[in-house]
Every structure is written in structure tokens, then in C-alpha cells.
Design a protein around this motif. Structure first.
Motif, short mmCIF file in Angstrom:
data_model
loop_
_atom_site.label_atom_id
_atom_site.label_comp_id
_atom_site.label_asym_id
_atom_site.label_seq_id
_atom_site.Cartn_x
_atom_site.Cartn_y
_atom_site.Cartn_z
N VAL A 17 0.83 -1.20 0.00
CA VAL A 17 0.00 0.00 0.00
C VAL A 17 0.87 1.25 0.00
CG1 VAL A 17 -1.67 1.35 1.33
CG2 VAL A 17 -1.93 -1.13 1.17
N SER A 103 -6.65 6.60 -7.63
CA SER A 103 -7.88 5.87 -7.95
C SER A 103 -7.63 4.69 -8.89
CB SER A 103 -8.94 6.79 -8.54
OG SER A 103 -8.52 7.29 -9.80
N ALA A 104 -6.42 4.58 -9.45
CA ALA A 104 -6.10 3.49 -10.38
C ALA A 104 -6.34 2.14 -9.70
CB ALA A 104 -4.65 3.59 -10.85
N GLY A 105 -7.17 1.32 -10.31
CA GLY A 105 -7.49 0.01 -9.76
C GLY A 105 -8.55 0.04 -8.67
N GLY A 106 -9.01 1.23 -8.32
CA GLY A 106 -10.03 1.37 -7.28
C GLY A 106 -11.39 1.64 -7.88
N THR A 107 -12.29 2.24 -7.08
CA THR A 107 -13.65 2.54 -7.51
C THR A 107 -13.91 4.03 -7.37
OG1 THR A 107 -14.39 0.38 -6.75
CG2 THR A 107 -16.09 2.03 -7.11
N ASP A 126 -9.69 3.64 -3.00
CA ASP A 126 -8.53 3.09 -3.71
C ASP A 126 -8.55 1.56 -3.69
OD1 ASP A 126 -7.20 2.12 -1.35
OD2 ASP A 126 -5.96 3.91 -1.18
N LYS A 127 -7.63 0.95 -4.41
CA LYS A 127 -7.63 -0.50 -4.55
C LYS A 127 -7.34 -1.24 -3.26
CE LYS A 127 -2.90 -0.62 -6.39
NZ LYS A 127 -2.12 -1.01 -7.59
N PHE A 128 -7.02 -0.50 -2.20
CA PHE A 128 -6.77 -1.10 -0.89
C PHE A 128 -7.93 -0.87 0.09
CE2 PHE A 128 -2.67 -0.10 -2.82
CZ PHE A 128 -2.16 -1.38 -2.92
N GLY A 129 -9.00 -0.24 -0.40
CA GLY A 129 -10.19 -0.04 0.42
C GLY A 129 -10.20 1.26 1.21
#
Length: 136
Positions: A17, A103-107, A126-129
Motif C-alpha cells: 500500500v 484511484s487506479a485500480g479502485g472505484t 482506492d484499490k486497498f479499500g
């Protein structure tokens, strides 16, 4: 005035992360300590000595993003479910760069766009929540 520094807890991917955050924000870690490198009062399983005990990444003039892994014998962390980190860049271009990078890879929950209170505002997980807001 006191300074506020977000401190994020993860189960076992804190290093991943924070390397991601470092790739977006740049800079160098002020601190990166592993459980196995130091004597600590915090008990941890021997096979978790590689986990991050503490990491600190400056992300602004007065802001340090910090974090750690939680040893398996402690309660699991809550990742991004009850707060958002708000970042206020110094330019619209920087807002876009940070928004796109984090935000890459996230929602994306609200695309970066003009609002009645900001030239650019957007929200994402983000992709790590971890929940973020970018406000310029």
C-alpha cells in the motif's frame, strides 16, 4: 495548532500500500520499521517479523501519512470504511494527477469535476479499500 496525520492499519499488505502511495505522491519514507528489526512491547507471531511496524510518508508541507500492519494475534483493522482522507492539492493539474494515480485500480464514486464549492472535486475508494476525496 495541532497537526493531523492519518494512520492506516492493514492486515498484511502495508508495504504494498505505501509503495503505491509513494509512487503517486513521490518523496521518501521518513521511517520504515519492521517488527523483527526492533524489540517491541507489542507481541507478534515469529513468522510475521517481516511485517511493517511503522511507516511514515510525507505527502505535503505539514502532513505525514502513516501506517502499519496489524499482527495476526491482534484485532483486524478496518480499512477505509468509516472515514475519508481529504487532500487539497495546490493546482488543478496536481489534483488530476493525484486523483488518477490514487484511484487506479479502485472505484471512483464521484469523478473529478467542478462543483459549486470547488474547481475540482472527486471521490474514490482506492484499490486497498481506503476512501479518498480530492478537493481543489
Amino acid at each position: 495548532m495541532a497537526e493531523l496525520s492519518p494512520y492506516l492499519s492493514f492486515a498484511d499488505n502495508c508495504e504494498e500500500v505505501f509503495n503505491f502511495y509513494k509512487s503517486v505522491f513521490g518523496g521518501e519514507f521518513l521511517t520504515l520499521m519492521r517488527f523483527g528489526e526492533h524489540q517491541t512491547e507489542c507481541p507478534y507471531p515469529a513468522d510475521e517479523s517481516h511485517k511493517i511496524m511503522h511507516v511514515a510518508l510525507p505527502i505535503g508541507k505539514h502532513t505525514i501519512l502513516m501506517g502499519s500492519d496489524m499482527p495476526g494475534n491482534m484485532e483486524p483493522p478496518m480499512n477505509g470504511t468509516n472515514f475519508s482522507i481529504t487532500i487539497t492539492p495546490e493546482s488543478k493539474e496536481e489534483a488530476q494527477r493525484i486523483f488518477d494515480g490514487l484511484s487506479a485500480g479502485g472505484t471512483v464514486t464521484m469523478p473529478l469535476s467542478k462543483t459549486f464549492w470547488a474547481e475540482s472535486f472527486g471521490m474514490f475508494i482506492d484499490k486497498f479499500g481506503v476512501s479518498w476525496m480530492v478537493n481543489f
